[in-house]
Design an enzyme around this catalytic site. Structure first.
Site, PDB file in Angstrom:
ATOM      1  N   LYS A 246     -25.695 -11.740   7.380  1.00 57.17           N
ATOM      2  CA  LYS A 246     -26.234 -12.709   6.577  1.00 57.17           C
ATOM      3  C   LYS A 246     -24.369 -12.657   6.014  1.00 57.17           C
ATOM      4  CE  LYS A 246     -30.481 -11.651   4.147  1.00 57.17           C
ATOM      5  NZ  LYS A 246     -30.983 -10.253   3.781  1.00 57.17           N
TER       6      LYS A 246
ATOM      7  N   ASP B 286     -33.055 -15.754  -3.234  1.00 59.79           N
ATOM      8  CA  ASP B 286     -33.903 -15.304  -2.898  1.00 59.79           C
ATOM      9  C   ASP B 286     -35.265 -15.479  -3.256  1.00 59.79           C
ATOM     10  OD1 ASP B 286     -33.742 -13.679  -0.325  1.00 59.79           O
ATOM     11  OD2 ASP B 286     -33.760 -11.469  -1.726  1.00 59.79           O
TER      12      ASP B 286
ATOM     13  N   GLN C  49     -30.938  -6.722  -1.220  1.00 60.65           N
ATOM     14  CA  GLN C  49     -31.508  -6.020  -0.032  1.00 60.65           C
ATOM     15  C   GLN C  49     -32.561  -5.502  -0.456  1.00 60.65           C
ATOM     16  OE1 GLN C  49     -30.502  -7.818   2.938  1.00 60.65           O
ATOM     17  NE2 GLN C  49     -32.153  -6.761   3.039  1.00 60.65           N
TER      18      GLN C  49
END
Ligand code: NAP
Length: 303
Positions: free
Chosen positions: A54, A121, A98
């Site tokens: 990422k 997200d 994460q």
């Protein structure tokens, strides 16, 4: 032989488009660069790989990325404090927690703490609610990436009989909703589904997100179906010196001759998940620095 829905190629196109859009918007609106913060807890090796990928992708398009890394024994309060600081930080447009976090932490509470405007997200209840209502907002990256792959592969889900295997909040649930909103007739299967094979063989569009390597073989695929493999698994090397390989939930070699379209693993859904994260970050940034109302991520980048 199935056509490959190539996520690597499409993600590269998205990146080129995002790079240009960031440069142009910075020049015209005088905005600082977009910023993405990844909150990581512990040292799960797979998470380490994802976080690195990422960060590299951010670098390629002009997003400034940073990582807030907590030790595995960090307390809920410490991680929450980081999230609150990032919420208040004007140089941070997107925050990603994460997953998975250690089981000692309450992941739900962490996700709830993220400012919905920075929730790149798409996992905050407000953004999930917007998704259900079909309202603009930040969309969950993997399902949005699948929709983009289908669209750019010339596949219109409208009227199709679609089966999503998996009902997680991260993938299966939002996937089912997006396909339904694209006018597919959707069934969502899970570990308690009876006669999974029958459901599979009826599906014209099959999205497999069960986290079970090899769950879908040729006997579970209707000839001519579109097969999207979300699963990703590391296959240990068979002998010393070999590198670990990756595989999905679908037996690629067996299903490829039958399907009309198929996503490879690696190189299918994975790169698109990262591309949609970049899209969401740029969308959040444009919203903050005067780029107009947010649009769904899956239509935001290439048009
Ligand atoms: P998850 O939270 O473990 O959910 C798995 C889902 O599959 C559950 O709903 C489960 O049913 C269902 N399931 C498990 N075994 C099944 C079976 N034998 N038959 C039918 N359904 C079954 O996993 P996830 O986070 O959704 O991720 C799924 C897979 O996608 C994993 O391999 C993950 O690594 C991968 N993934 C890939 C990307 C990418 O970018 N490529 C992104 C995210 C995830 P129950 O609800 O009944 O337990």
């Amino acid at each position: 032989m199935a056509k490959h829905l190539n996520g690597r190629l499409l993600a590269a196109r998205y990146e080129a488009s995002l790079r240009a859009s960031i440069a142009q918007h910075r020049a015209s609106a005088g905005c600082p660069p977009p910023g993405l913060a990844v909150v990581r807890v512990g040292d799960d090796p797979a998470s380490g790989v994802y976080v690195r990928k990422k960060a590299q992708a951010c670098g390629r398009v002009g997003i400034e990325s940073r990582m807030v890394h907590h030790v595995a024994v960090a307390s809920q309060q410490e991680v929450l404090e980081s999230i609150h600081q990032l919420n208040a930080d004007p140089s941070c447009d997107g925050i990603l927690v994460q997953l998975p976090v250690p089981s000692t932490l309450d992941a739900r509470q962490l996700l709830l703490a993220v400012d919905p405007a920075k929730d790149v997200d798409g996992l905050h209840p407000l953004n999930l609610g917007r998704l259900v209502r079909g309202e603009p907002g930040l969309r969950s990256c993997t399902p949005a990436g699948v929709m983009a792959l289908l669209a750019h592969g010339g596949i219109a889900p409208e009227g199709m009989r679609a089966l999503v295997i998996g009902r997680s909040v991260l993938v299966g649930q939002p996937m089912g909703i997006l396909l339904q909103q694209a006018n597919a007739t959707v069934t969502v299967a899970h570990s308690r589904t009876r006669d999974l094979s029958d459901h599979c063989r009826q599906a014209e569009l099959l999205v497999v997100a069960a986290g079970q390597p090899g769950l879908v073989g040729a006997d579970r695929v209707r000839p001519g179906a579109v097969v999207v493999d979300v699963g990703i698994h590391r296959v240990p090397p068979r002998q010393q010196g070999e590198r670990a390989a990756l595989c999905g939930d679908v037996c690629f070699a067996a299903v490829e001759p039958l399907a009309s379209h198929i996503t490879p693993v690696p190189g299918g859904v994975g790169p698109m998940t990262v591309a949609m994260l970049l899209c969401n970050t740029v969308q959040a940034w444009r919203q903050r620095c005067g780029g107009g109302a947010p649009r769904p991520a899956e239509t935001d980048c290439l048009h």
